[in-house]
Design a protein around this motif. Structure first.
Motif, short mmCIF file in Angstrom:
data_model
loop_
_atom_site.label_atom_id
_atom_site.label_comp_id
_atom_site.label_asym_id
_atom_site.label_seq_id
_atom_site.Cartn_x
_atom_site.Cartn_y
_atom_site.Cartn_z
N VAL A 335 33.78 23.43 38.37
CA VAL A 335 34.09 24.76 39.07
C VAL A 335 33.20 24.62 40.20
O VAL A 335 33.88 25.57 41.31
N ARG A 336 32.33 24.09 40.47
CA ARG A 336 31.55 24.07 41.70
C ARG A 336 32.49 23.44 42.70
O ARG A 336 32.47 23.74 43.86
N LYS A 337 33.06 22.35 42.35
CA LYS A 337 34.13 21.53 43.34
C LYS A 337 35.13 22.25 43.65
O LYS A 337 35.49 22.58 44.77
N LEU A 338 35.71 23.46 42.71
CA LEU A 338 36.72 24.23 43.04
C LEU A 338 36.35 25.18 44.02
O LEU A 338 36.86 25.56 44.96
N LEU A 339 35.18 25.66 43.86
CA LEU A 339 34.67 26.91 44.74
C LEU A 339 34.40 26.45 45.97
O LEU A 339 34.64 27.11 46.99
N ILE A 340 33.97 25.30 46.22
CA ILE A 340 33.54 24.58 47.51
C ILE A 340 34.81 24.42 48.26
O ILE A 340 35.00 24.71 49.56
N GLU A 341 35.94 23.76 47.76
CA GLU A 341 37.46 23.87 48.28
C GLU A 341 37.63 25.06 48.81
O GLU A 341 38.22 25.18 49.89
N ARG A 342 37.77 26.17 47.90
CA ARG A 342 38.16 27.43 48.30
C ARG A 342 37.40 27.96 49.27
O ARG A 342 37.89 28.59 50.09
N ALA A 343 36.24 27.83 49.24
CA ALA A 343 35.23 28.34 50.29
C ALA A 343 35.58 27.79 51.73
O ALA A 343 35.51 28.49 52.75
N LEU A 344 35.74 26.59 51.67
CA LEU A 344 36.16 25.90 53.10
C LEU A 344 37.50 26.35 53.71
O LEU A 344 37.49 26.75 54.60
N VAL A 345 38.57 26.76 52.87
CA VAL A 345 39.79 27.60 53.06
C VAL A 345 39.47 28.82 53.58
O VAL A 345 39.81 29.16 54.59
N VAL A 346 38.44 29.69 52.98
CA VAL A 346 38.37 30.95 53.35
C VAL A 346 37.64 31.11 54.82
O VAL A 346 37.99 31.78 55.59
N LEU A 347 36.60 30.14 54.84
CA LEU A 347 35.87 29.88 56.05
C LEU A 347 36.81 29.61 57.29
O LEU A 347 36.87 30.06 58.38
#
Length: 369
Positions: A335-347
Motif C-alpha cells: 500500500v505504501r508503494k501504491l500511495l507513493i506512486e500516486r503521490a508523484l502523479v498528483v504532484l
C-alpha cells in the motif's frame, strides 16, 4: 467497545504478511493479518463512519470471538483430561473420542469459514460436533432454554465473561460451558432476532434457523452461525470492502476532509483568477503578478487532492487519515508503494497545471482600463 474484538481468547496472534505484493483480501483484514492503513481497526472505522453498517462487522467479529471462546474451552478441557482423572459420567465415549481427535486447535483462523487447510476445517467441524455431543440430554428438550433462563433474554449490553471459575481440576481453566451458552445467546439477542438492539438484515430463513437451533434445541456450537456469518462476510466483501480499498490503498483522505479541500480549492482558484485579472487590467508589473502563484498553488493542490482522494505530501511521509485530522502511519508495504506512486502523479499534475496558470497570467500583456 471496538477494541474488545481485537483480542482473541487463547488463540495465537496472527502474523502480518510483510512480503504480500498485492492488496489484502477481506479475510486477511478480518484475521488481523494486515497492517495500517488496511488493518482491522481502519476497516472498523470505515464501516462505522462511511458505510454506517458497523453492526454487520460487529456480528462477524462476535461470532469469531465465540469460536475462539469454544476453542479455548476445548483446549483447557483436553488439558484437564490429561492432568486428572475425568469423572465417570463426564460425557459419552463418542464425545471423548471427538475430543481426543481434535488436535491442538492452535490455528489462528478467525472463524468457521475460509480455512487455510482442510485440517483446520476438520478441526473446527469436530469442535462443533464435540460441543453438540457434550450438551447432554438436558439440552435436547425444546423447553430447556426457557427452563434455564426463566423465559427472559440476557441483556445484550452484558459482556460474555472472560475469566470465571469452574469445577475443572485444571487451574488454568478460565472458560465454563455456560459462558459458551451465554455467548451464543448474546449474539442471537443482540443481532438476529426481530427488534434486537442492533438487528442486522438477513434472509428470514437464516434468522429463523439460528433462533430455532439456539432457543429450541439448545445448540451453542460455532456451526450454528455458519450460514449467517458467511452471508454477512459476502455482503461486506461485495458492498463495503472495495470502497475501503479505494479509500485506504489508493488514497489517504476521508470524505469530510475531501469536502473541505474542495471548498478551499474552489475559493483559492476564484481568488487567484480575480487577483490575476485585476492585476492585468491595472497593468501591474510581471513581478507583481507573480504573486498569483500562491492562490493558484493552493487551489490546484487542494483540487488535485480532492480528485485523487490523496494528499501527496502526507503520502510521501507515510501518513494516512482515519478520522478528521487524525493520522496513522502507512505500514503495509504494498500500500505504501501504491500511495507513493500516486503521490508523484498528483504532484506532477499540480506542478504542470500551476505552472501553466502562472505563465498564462504573468506573461500576458497588461492593459489598464
Amino acid at each position: 467497545m471496538a477494541e474488545d474484538h481485537y483480542a482473541t481468547t487463547g488463540s495465537p496472534s496472527p502474523q502480518p504478511d510483510l512480503n504480500r505484493n498485492r492488496l489484502p483480501t477481506l479475510f486477511e483484514v478480518l484475521s488481523r493479518r494486515t497492517l495500517p492503513p488496511v488493518d482491522l481497526f481502519s476497516f472498523y472505522i470505515y464501516m462505522r463512519d462511511q458505510q454506517r453498517s458497523v453492526d454487520y462487522l460487529d456480528f462477524w467479529l462476535d461470532v469469531a470471538q465465540h469460536m475462539s471462546l469454544c476453542r479455548h474451552y476445548v483446549r483447557e478441557l483436553r488439558r484437564s483430561v490429561l492432568v486428572s482423572t475425568p469423572e465417570p459420567d463426564r460425557g459419552s465415549k463418542r464425545s471423548s473420542a471427538i475430543l481426543e481427535g481434535l488436535g491442538d486447535m492452535s490455528h489462528p483462523a478467525a472463524g468457521p469459514s475460509m480455512y487455510a487447510t482442510e485440517k483446520e476445517k476438520d478441526q473446527d467441524a469436530g469442535l462443533s460436533a464435540f460441543l453438540r455431543e457434550e450438551r447432554g440430554p438436558s439440552h435436547d428438550s425444546p423447553q430447556s432454554s426457557n427452563d434455564r433462563g426463566g423465559g427472559s433474554r440476557p441483556s445484550p449490553n452484558v459482556s460474555t465473561p472472560r475469566h470465571v471459575t469452574t469445577d475443572s481440576n485444571s487451574p488454568a481453566h478460565t472458560v465454563a460451558r455456560q459462558d459458551i451458552r451465554a455467548s451464543a445467546e448474546k449474539i442471537l439477542y443482540t443481532f438476529l432476532l426481530p427488534d434486537a438492539e442492533r438487528e442486522i438484515t438477513l434472509p428470514g430463513s437464516i434468522t429463523a434457523d439460528v433462533a430455532a437451533a439456539i432457543e429450541e434445541f439448545g445448540r451453542d456450537d460455532p456451526e450454528v452461525f455458519d450460514v449467517a456469518k458467511d452471508y454477512v462476510f459476502q455482503a461486506m466483501e461485495r458492498d463495503a470492502f472495495p470502497g475501503f480499498l479505494r479509500m485506504k490503498a489508493f488514497g489517504n483522505l476521508i470524505p469530510p476532509t475531501l469536502i473541505m479541500r474542495l471548498t478551499i480549492g474552489l475559493v483559492s482558484m476564484f481568488g487567484g483568477f480575480w487577483t490575476a485579472f485585476n492585476l492585468i487590467f491595472l497593468n501591474a508589473s510581471r513581478s507583481t503578478r507573480l504573486w498569483v502563484i500562491l492562490p493558484f498553488t493552493i487551489g490546484v493542490y487542494c483540487l488535485a487532492s480532492y480528485q485523487y482522494s490523496l494528499d501527496p505530501i502526507l503520502a510521501l511521509i507515510g501518513l494516512s487519515e482515519y478520522t478528521p485530522f487524525n493520522f496513522s502511519s502507512v505500514r503495509e508495504p504494498y500500500v505504501r508503494k501504491l500511495l507513493i506512486e500516486r503521490a508523484l502523479v498528483v504532484l506532477a499534475v499540480t506542478i504542470v497545471v500551476d505552472a501553466a496558470l502562472c505563465v498564462l497570467f504573468v506573461l500576458v500583456p497588461g492593459k489598464r482600463l
